[in-house]
Design a protein around this motif. Structure first.
Motif, PDB file in Angstrom:
ATOM      1  N   VAL A  29      41.120  11.372   0.022  1.00 36.23           N
ATOM      2  CA  VAL A  29      41.622  10.236   0.796  1.00 36.23           C
ATOM      3  C   VAL A  29      41.734  10.783   2.385  1.00 36.23           C
ATOM      4  O   VAL A  29      41.968  11.624   2.744  1.00 36.23           O
ATOM      5  CB  VAL A  29      43.051  10.128   0.517  1.00 36.23           C
ATOM      6  CG1 VAL A  29      43.917   9.261   1.403  1.00 36.23           C
ATOM      7  CG2 VAL A  29      43.331   9.654  -1.099  1.00 36.23           C
ATOM      8  N   TYR A  30      41.445   9.829   3.270  1.00 35.27           N
ATOM      9  CA  TYR A  30      41.567   9.622   4.728  1.00 35.27           C
ATOM     10  C   TYR A  30      42.520   8.906   5.250  1.00 35.27           C
ATOM     11  O   TYR A  30      43.269   9.359   6.160  1.00 35.27           O
ATOM     12  CB  TYR A  30      40.065   9.414   5.271  1.00 35.27           C
ATOM     13  CG  TYR A  30      40.193   9.367   6.804  1.00 35.27           C
ATOM     14  CD1 TYR A  30      40.434   8.252   7.657  1.00 35.27           C
ATOM     15  CD2 TYR A  30      40.014  10.461   7.267  1.00 35.27           C
ATOM     16  CE1 TYR A  30      40.716   8.540   9.011  1.00 35.27           C
ATOM     17  CE2 TYR A  30      39.990  10.781   8.651  1.00 35.27           C
ATOM     18  CZ  TYR A  30      40.432   9.807   9.561  1.00 35.27           C
ATOM     19  OH  TYR A  30      40.536   9.848  10.837  1.00 35.27           O
ATOM     20  N   ALA A  31      42.767   7.681   4.401  1.00 34.36           N
ATOM     21  CA  ALA A  31      43.836   6.994   5.119  1.00 34.36           C
ATOM     22  C   ALA A  31      44.194   5.919   3.899  1.00 34.36           C
ATOM     23  O   ALA A  31      43.490   5.747   3.030  1.00 34.36           O
ATOM     24  CB  ALA A  31      43.538   6.029   6.151  1.00 34.36           C
ATOM     25  N   MET A  32      45.612   5.639   3.736  1.00 36.82           N
ATOM     26  CA  MET A  32      45.851   4.795   2.728  1.00 36.82           C
ATOM     27  C   MET A  32      46.500   3.422   3.306  1.00 36.82           C
ATOM     28  O   MET A  32      47.113   3.675   4.341  1.00 36.82           O
ATOM     29  CB  MET A  32      46.964   5.054   1.795  1.00 36.82           C
ATOM     30  CG  MET A  32      46.212   6.399   0.971  1.00 36.82           C
ATOM     31  SD  MET A  32      45.241   5.997  -0.262  1.00 36.82           S
ATOM     32  CE  MET A  32      46.258   5.052  -1.252  1.00 36.82           C
ATOM     33  N   ALA A  48      49.199   1.082   7.177  1.00 39.45           N
ATOM     34  CA  ALA A  48      48.217   2.024   6.781  1.00 39.45           C
ATOM     35  C   ALA A  48      48.920   3.334   7.506  1.00 39.45           C
ATOM     36  O   ALA A  48      49.596   3.312   8.418  1.00 39.45           O
ATOM     37  CB  ALA A  48      46.985   1.738   7.721  1.00 39.45           C
ATOM     38  N   ILE A  49      48.503   4.549   6.661  1.00 39.13           N
ATOM     39  CA  ILE A  49      48.758   5.828   7.131  1.00 39.13           C
ATOM     40  C   ILE A  49      47.597   6.649   7.130  1.00 39.13           C
ATOM     41  O   ILE A  49      46.685   6.557   6.105  1.00 39.13           O
ATOM     42  CB  ILE A  49      49.987   6.149   6.249  1.00 39.13           C
ATOM     43  CG1 ILE A  49      50.310   7.879   6.836  1.00 39.13           C
ATOM     44  CG2 ILE A  49      49.504   6.468   4.880  1.00 39.13           C
ATOM     45  CD1 ILE A  49      51.754   8.257   6.149  1.00 39.13           C
ATOM     46  N   ARG A  50      47.434   7.491   8.257  1.00 33.10           N
ATOM     47  CA  ARG A  50      46.230   8.514   8.161  1.00 33.10           C
ATOM     48  C   ARG A  50      46.724   9.800   7.413  1.00 33.10           C
ATOM     49  O   ARG A  50      47.721  10.058   8.174  1.00 33.10           O
ATOM     50  CB  ARG A  50      45.702   8.522   9.635  1.00 33.10           C
ATOM     51  CG  ARG A  50      44.359   9.092   9.637  1.00 33.10           C
ATOM     52  CD  ARG A  50      43.992   9.866  10.925  1.00 33.10           C
ATOM     53  NE  ARG A  50      44.587   9.241  12.160  1.00 33.10           N
ATOM     54  CZ  ARG A  50      44.118   8.428  12.829  1.00 33.10           C
ATOM     55  NH1 ARG A  50      42.739   7.888  12.491  1.00 33.10           N
ATOM     56  NH2 ARG A  50      44.604   7.889  13.852  1.00 33.10           N
ATOM     57  N   THR A  97      40.514   4.623   1.757  1.00 30.30           N
ATOM     58  CA  THR A  97      39.503   4.836   2.527  1.00 30.30           C
ATOM     59  C   THR A  97      39.047   6.213   2.527  1.00 30.30           C
ATOM     60  O   THR A  97      39.929   6.977   3.033  1.00 30.30           O
ATOM     61  CB  THR A  97      39.314   3.892   3.880  1.00 30.30           C
ATOM     62  OG1 THR A  97      38.237   4.217   4.563  1.00 30.30           O
ATOM     63  CG2 THR A  97      40.606   4.598   4.466  1.00 30.30           C
ATOM     64  N   ARG A  98      37.822   6.540   2.717  1.00 26.77           N
ATOM     65  CA  ARG A  98      37.374   7.809   2.628  1.00 26.77           C
ATOM     66  C   ARG A  98      37.215   8.295   4.296  1.00 26.77           C
ATOM     67  O   ARG A  98      36.896   9.441   4.556  1.00 26.77           O
ATOM     68  CB  ARG A  98      36.193   8.345   2.084  1.00 26.77           C
ATOM     69  CG  ARG A  98      36.159   7.823   0.652  1.00 26.77           C
ATOM     70  CD  ARG A  98      34.855   8.357  -0.189  1.00 26.77           C
ATOM     71  NE  ARG A  98      33.657   7.516   0.403  1.00 26.77           N
ATOM     72  CZ  ARG A  98      33.204   6.607   0.040  1.00 26.77           C
ATOM     73  NH1 ARG A  98      33.835   6.000  -1.272  1.00 26.77           N
ATOM     74  NH2 ARG A  98      32.056   5.898   0.396  1.00 26.77           N
ATOM     75  N   GLY A 102      40.946   3.864  14.031  1.00 26.94           N
ATOM     76  CA  GLY A 102      42.306   3.655  14.541  1.00 26.94           C
ATOM     77  C   GLY A 102      42.608   2.074  13.836  1.00 26.94           C
ATOM     78  O   GLY A 102      42.306   1.825  12.923  1.00 26.94           O
ATOM     79  N   PHE A 103      43.711   1.424  14.512  1.00 23.86           N
ATOM     80  CA  PHE A 103      44.347   0.299  13.933  1.00 23.86           C
ATOM     81  C   PHE A 103      43.309  -0.692  13.654  1.00 23.86           C
ATOM     82  O   PHE A 103      43.436  -1.283  12.401  1.00 23.86           O
ATOM     83  CB  PHE A 103      45.296  -0.192  15.080  1.00 23.86           C
ATOM     84  CG  PHE A 103      45.869  -1.512  14.689  1.00 23.86           C
ATOM     85  CD1 PHE A 103      45.459  -2.757  14.918  1.00 23.86           C
ATOM     86  CD2 PHE A 103      46.977  -1.610  14.059  1.00 23.86           C
ATOM     87  CE1 PHE A 103      45.805  -3.907  14.433  1.00 23.86           C
ATOM     88  CE2 PHE A 103      47.567  -2.780  13.434  1.00 23.86           C
ATOM     89  CZ  PHE A 103      47.148  -4.158  13.673  1.00 23.86           C
ATOM     90  N   TYR A 104      42.419  -1.064  14.386  1.00 24.42           N
ATOM     91  CA  TYR A 104      41.481  -2.370  14.129  1.00 24.42           C
ATOM     92  C   TYR A 104      40.753  -1.781  12.725  1.00 24.42           C
ATOM     93  O   TYR A 104      40.149  -2.651  12.299  1.00 24.42           O
ATOM     94  CB  TYR A 104      40.633  -2.809  15.568  1.00 24.42           C
ATOM     95  CG  TYR A 104      41.527  -3.366  16.414  1.00 24.42           C
ATOM     96  CD1 TYR A 104      42.081  -2.586  17.587  1.00 24.42           C
ATOM     97  CD2 TYR A 104      42.146  -4.476  16.074  1.00 24.42           C
ATOM     98  CE1 TYR A 104      42.910  -3.028  18.294  1.00 24.42           C
ATOM     99  CE2 TYR A 104      42.899  -4.991  17.200  1.00 24.42           C
ATOM    100  CZ  TYR A 104      43.341  -4.119  18.288  1.00 24.42           C
ATOM    101  OH  TYR A 104      44.262  -4.981  19.064  1.00 24.42           O
ATOM    102  N   TYR A 105      40.336  -0.699  12.757  1.00 24.32           N
ATOM    103  CA  TYR A 105      39.606  -0.221  11.651  1.00 24.32           C
ATOM    104  C   TYR A 105      40.428  -0.246  10.418  1.00 24.32           C
ATOM    105  O   TYR A 105      40.002  -1.022   9.473  1.00 24.32           O
ATOM    106  CB  TYR A 105      38.987   1.243  11.622  1.00 24.32           C
ATOM    107  CG  TYR A 105      38.103   1.734  10.439  1.00 24.32           C
ATOM    108  CD1 TYR A 105      38.591   2.159   9.307  1.00 24.32           C
ATOM    109  CD2 TYR A 105      36.879   1.583  10.663  1.00 24.32           C
ATOM    110  CE1 TYR A 105      38.120   2.803   8.259  1.00 24.32           C
ATOM    111  CE2 TYR A 105      35.786   2.147   9.568  1.00 24.32           C
ATOM    112  CZ  TYR A 105      36.705   2.586   8.388  1.00 24.32           C
ATOM    113  OH  TYR A 105      36.032   3.071   7.249  1.00 24.32           O
ATOM    114  N   PHE A 106      41.748   0.235  10.302  1.00 23.86           N
ATOM    115  CA  PHE A 106      42.689   0.299   9.151  1.00 23.86           C
ATOM    116  C   PHE A 106      43.088  -1.152   8.760  1.00 23.86           C
ATOM    117  O   PHE A 106      43.426  -1.564   7.837  1.00 23.86           O
ATOM    118  CB  PHE A 106      43.503   1.165   9.422  1.00 23.86           C
ATOM    119  CG  PHE A 106      42.985   2.626   9.495  1.00 23.86           C
ATOM    120  CD1 PHE A 106      43.698   3.330  10.317  1.00 23.86           C
ATOM    121  CD2 PHE A 106      42.420   3.116   8.472  1.00 23.86           C
ATOM    122  CE1 PHE A 106      43.080   4.784  10.586  1.00 23.86           C
ATOM    123  CE2 PHE A 106      42.064   4.515   8.561  1.00 23.86           C
ATOM    124  CZ  PHE A 106      42.258   5.314   9.733  1.00 23.86           C
ATOM    125  N   ALA A 107      42.878  -2.136   9.743  1.00 25.45           N
ATOM    126  CA  ALA A 107      43.594  -3.362   9.572  1.00 25.45           C
ATOM    127  C   ALA A 107      42.421  -4.333   8.630  1.00 25.45           C
ATOM    128  O   ALA A 107      42.747  -5.417   8.354  1.00 25.45           O
ATOM    129  CB  ALA A 107      43.999  -4.107  10.902  1.00 25.45           C
TER     130      ALA A 107
END
Length: 125
Positions: A29-32, A48-50, A97-98, A102-107
């Protein structure tokens, strides 16, 4: 085998609280993240959380009401939802996500590699 198993949905009155959890296994896990989809609407980003440093990201619609947190040892992500409104009614999905930035990626939902089955949250007025 990759698995994301969600728990915690249900029916609650306006102003109430619910806590969702999602246990991930089978990948690094890189982020959820949490997304939601209401009937007739597109899936939208919630939070989301890194994993590495605990950085959190929120949609404006839930800031101050929802809190995302994670337990690295259990590979489990939580979504504490307070002051719920009828417009929060939706199927909530956790996603993993592996990688990311930042925000715009995780959104963006298409940046996530793995998805849970979804859990229904219904807020009655």
């Amino acid at each position: 085998q990759v698995q994301l198993v969600e728990f915690g949905g249900g029916l609650v009155q306006t102003g109430g609280s619910l806590r969702l959890s999602c246990a991930a296994s089978g990948f690094s896990v890189y982020a959820m993240g949490w997304f939601r989809q209401a009937p007739g609407k597109e899936r939208e980003f919630v939070a989301a959380i890194r994993w590495s440093n605990g950085d959190t990201f929120y949609a404006d619609s839930v800031k101050g009401r929802f809190t995302i947190s994670g337990d690295n040892a259990k590979n489990t992500v939580y979504l504490q939802m307070n002051s719920l409104k009828p417009e929060d009614t939706a199927v909530y999905y956790c996603a993993g996500t592996r990688d990311g930035s930042g925000f715009y990626y995780f959104a963006r939902s298409d940046n996530y590699h793995y998805w849970g089955q979804g859990t229904q949250v219904t807020v009655s007025s």
